[in-house]
Motif scaffolding. Structure first.
Motif, mmCIF file in Angstrom:
data_model
loop_
_atom_site.group_PDB
_atom_site.id
_atom_site.type_symbol
_atom_site.label_atom_id
_atom_site.label_comp_id
_atom_site.label_asym_id
_atom_site.label_seq_id
_atom_site.Cartn_x
_atom_site.Cartn_y
_atom_site.Cartn_z
ATOM 1 N N SER A 20 0.891 -1.262 0.029
ATOM 2 C CA SER A 20 0.058 0.072 0.124
ATOM 3 C C SER A 20 0.796 1.241 -0.057
ATOM 4 N N ASP A 21 0.356 2.239 -0.043
ATOM 5 C CA ASP A 21 1.016 3.564 -0.125
ATOM 6 C C ASP A 21 0.968 3.880 1.204
ATOM 7 N N PRO A 22 1.793 4.966 1.569
ATOM 8 C CA PRO A 22 2.136 5.210 3.201
ATOM 9 C C PRO A 22 0.662 5.531 3.847
ATOM 10 N N MET A 23 -0.266 6.175 3.058
ATOM 11 C CA MET A 23 -1.583 6.336 3.764
ATOM 12 C C MET A 23 -2.339 5.073 3.855
ATOM 13 N N GLY A 24 -2.010 4.218 3.284
ATOM 14 C CA GLY A 24 -2.758 2.771 3.257
ATOM 15 C C GLY A 24 -4.104 2.862 2.343
ATOM 16 N N TRP A 25 -4.224 3.772 1.225
ATOM 17 C CA TRP A 25 -5.430 3.992 0.492
ATOM 18 C C TRP A 25 -5.288 3.007 -0.830
ATOM 19 N N THR A 26 -4.072 3.029 -1.648
ATOM 20 C CA THR A 26 -3.973 2.263 -2.548
ATOM 21 C C THR A 26 -2.906 1.211 -2.689
ATOM 22 N N ALA A 27 -3.117 0.436 -3.342
ATOM 23 C CA ALA A 27 -2.265 -1.002 -3.564
ATOM 24 C C ALA A 27 -1.592 -0.705 -4.815
ATOM 25 N N GLN A 28 -0.276 -1.288 -4.745
ATOM 26 C CA GLN A 28 0.622 -1.033 -6.324
ATOM 27 C C GLN A 28 1.444 -2.506 -6.034
ATOM 28 N N GLY A 29 1.300 -3.161 -7.218
ATOM 29 C CA GLY A 29 1.898 -4.507 -7.308
ATOM 30 C C GLY A 29 3.316 -4.231 -7.487
ATOM 31 N N ILE A 30 4.334 -4.928 -6.665
ATOM 32 C CA ILE A 30 5.788 -4.451 -6.734
ATOM 33 C C ILE A 30 6.760 -5.558 -7.184
ATOM 34 N N GLU A 31 6.241 -6.858 -7.263
ATOM 35 C CA GLU A 31 7.107 -7.836 -7.322
ATOM 36 C C GLU A 31 6.543 -8.983 -7.263
ATOM 37 N N MET A 32 7.274 -9.981 -8.009
ATOM 38 C CA MET A 32 6.938 -11.540 -8.277
ATOM 39 C C MET A 32 8.027 -12.271 -7.504
ATOM 40 N N VAL A 33 7.859 -13.054 -6.457
ATOM 41 C CA VAL A 33 9.019 -13.826 -5.833
ATOM 42 C C VAL A 33 8.740 -15.284 -6.135
ATOM 43 N N GLN A 34 9.678 -15.991 -6.500
ATOM 44 C CA GLN A 34 9.845 -17.345 -7.025
ATOM 45 C C GLN A 34 9.992 -18.178 -5.555
ATOM 46 N N ARG A 35 8.870 -19.047 -5.502
ATOM 47 C CA ARG A 35 8.879 -19.720 -4.362
ATOM 48 C C ARG A 35 9.975 -20.969 -4.566
ATOM 49 N N THR A 36 10.945 -21.032 -3.467
ATOM 50 C CA THR A 36 12.013 -22.133 -3.757
ATOM 51 C C THR A 36 11.851 -23.017 -2.607
ATOM 52 N N ASP A 37 12.641 -24.219 -2.614
ATOM 53 C CA ASP A 37 12.724 -25.272 -1.729
ATOM 54 C C ASP A 37 13.481 -24.643 -0.511
ATOM 55 N N ASP A 38 14.292 -23.839 -0.845
ATOM 56 C CA ASP A 38 14.957 -23.280 0.532
ATOM 57 C C ASP A 38 14.408 -22.014 1.038
ATOM 58 N N SER A 39 14.945 -21.121 1.877
ATOM 59 C CA SER A 39 14.307 -20.096 2.475
ATOM 60 C C SER A 39 14.520 -18.775 1.654
ATOM 61 N N ARG A 40 15.227 -18.781 0.552
ATOM 62 C CA ARG A 40 15.421 -17.536 -0.049
ATOM 63 C C ARG A 40 14.292 -16.564 -0.332
ATOM 64 N N TRP A 41 12.961 -17.284 -0.735
ATOM 65 C CA TRP A 41 11.784 -16.529 -1.035
ATOM 66 C C TRP A 41 11.174 -15.871 0.470
ATOM 67 N N ILE A 42 11.478 -16.498 1.472
ATOM 68 C CA ILE A 42 10.973 -15.867 2.837
ATOM 69 C C ILE A 42 12.099 -14.807 3.032
ATOM 70 N N GLU A 43 13.248 -14.901 2.826
ATOM 71 C CA GLU A 43 14.135 -13.861 3.088
ATOM 72 C C GLU A 43 13.891 -12.592 2.215
ATOM 73 N N ARG A 44 13.560 -12.899 0.988
ATOM 74 C CA ARG A 44 13.178 -11.812 0.023
ATOM 75 C C ARG A 44 11.997 -10.892 0.756
ATOM 76 N N LEU A 45 10.864 -11.839 1.078
ATOM 77 C CA LEU A 45 9.619 -11.126 1.738
ATOM 78 C C LEU A 45 10.265 -10.243 2.977
ATOM 79 N N HIS A 46 11.108 -10.758 3.751
ATOM 80 C CA HIS A 46 11.640 -9.910 4.966
ATOM 81 C C HIS A 46 12.359 -9.085 4.411
ATOM 82 N N GLN A 47 13.231 -8.853 3.383
ATOM 83 C CA GLN A 47 13.720 -7.684 2.888
ATOM 84 C C GLN A 47 12.694 -6.534 2.579
ATOM 85 N N LEU A 48 11.526 -7.136 1.760
ATOM 86 C CA LEU A 48 10.691 -6.202 1.263
ATOM 87 C C LEU A 48 9.871 -5.595 2.419
#
Length: 145
Positions: A20-48
């Protein structure tokens, strides 16, 4: 209170991410994360989450057309609980029925090629899910004022 919210469209191979924007009014798609068998995708979510200073997460909950929750829905519920425990943020489940189909239809009407659609459909579905949540939250606030 202003809070940035992250929306997730959970798939078996990919996760669409919107914020969402900082005011919590609108949504913006930002990324598509590949789900992997390891924890890289969780780490990417944490970074975001850190980058966008996310305060809560909305996870699309696939329901059957009759409103029941099937195997995919239960898997999303399990993952939502895991994300809540891992990141210490509130995670809300939001009915995502037909979100991907609606996004696909919009992209087809815009004459986008199948190859290009595949690259953006997940993050647009996440945006659709998050926008529905934000709109409902806004209406609930209006009623309580």
């Amino acid at each position: 209170m202003i809070e940035r919210v992250m929306g997730l469209d959970l798939g078996g191979k990919r996760i669409g991410v919107a914020v969402s924007d900082p005011m919590g009014w609108t949504a913006q798609g930002i990324e598509m994360v590949q789900r992997t068998d390891d924890s890289r995708w969780i780490e990417r979510l944490h970074q975001l989450i850190e980058e966008y200073e996310i305060r809560s997460i909305v996870v699309g909950l696939p329901r059957n057309m009759d409103g029941t929750i099937g195997e995919r829905g239960r898997a999303c519920q399990d993952l939502a609980r895991e994300l809540e425990g891992r990141f210490g943020l509130p995670v809300h489940l939001w009915d995502e029925r037909l979100s991907t189909a609606a996004v696909e239809r919009t992209l087809i009407e815009a004459d986008m090629s199948r190859k290009k659609r595949k690259k953006v459909v997940d993050q647009l579905a996440a945006s659709w899910i998050l926008q529905g949540y934000l709109d409902a939250r806004s209406k609930a606030r209006e009623r309580s004022d």
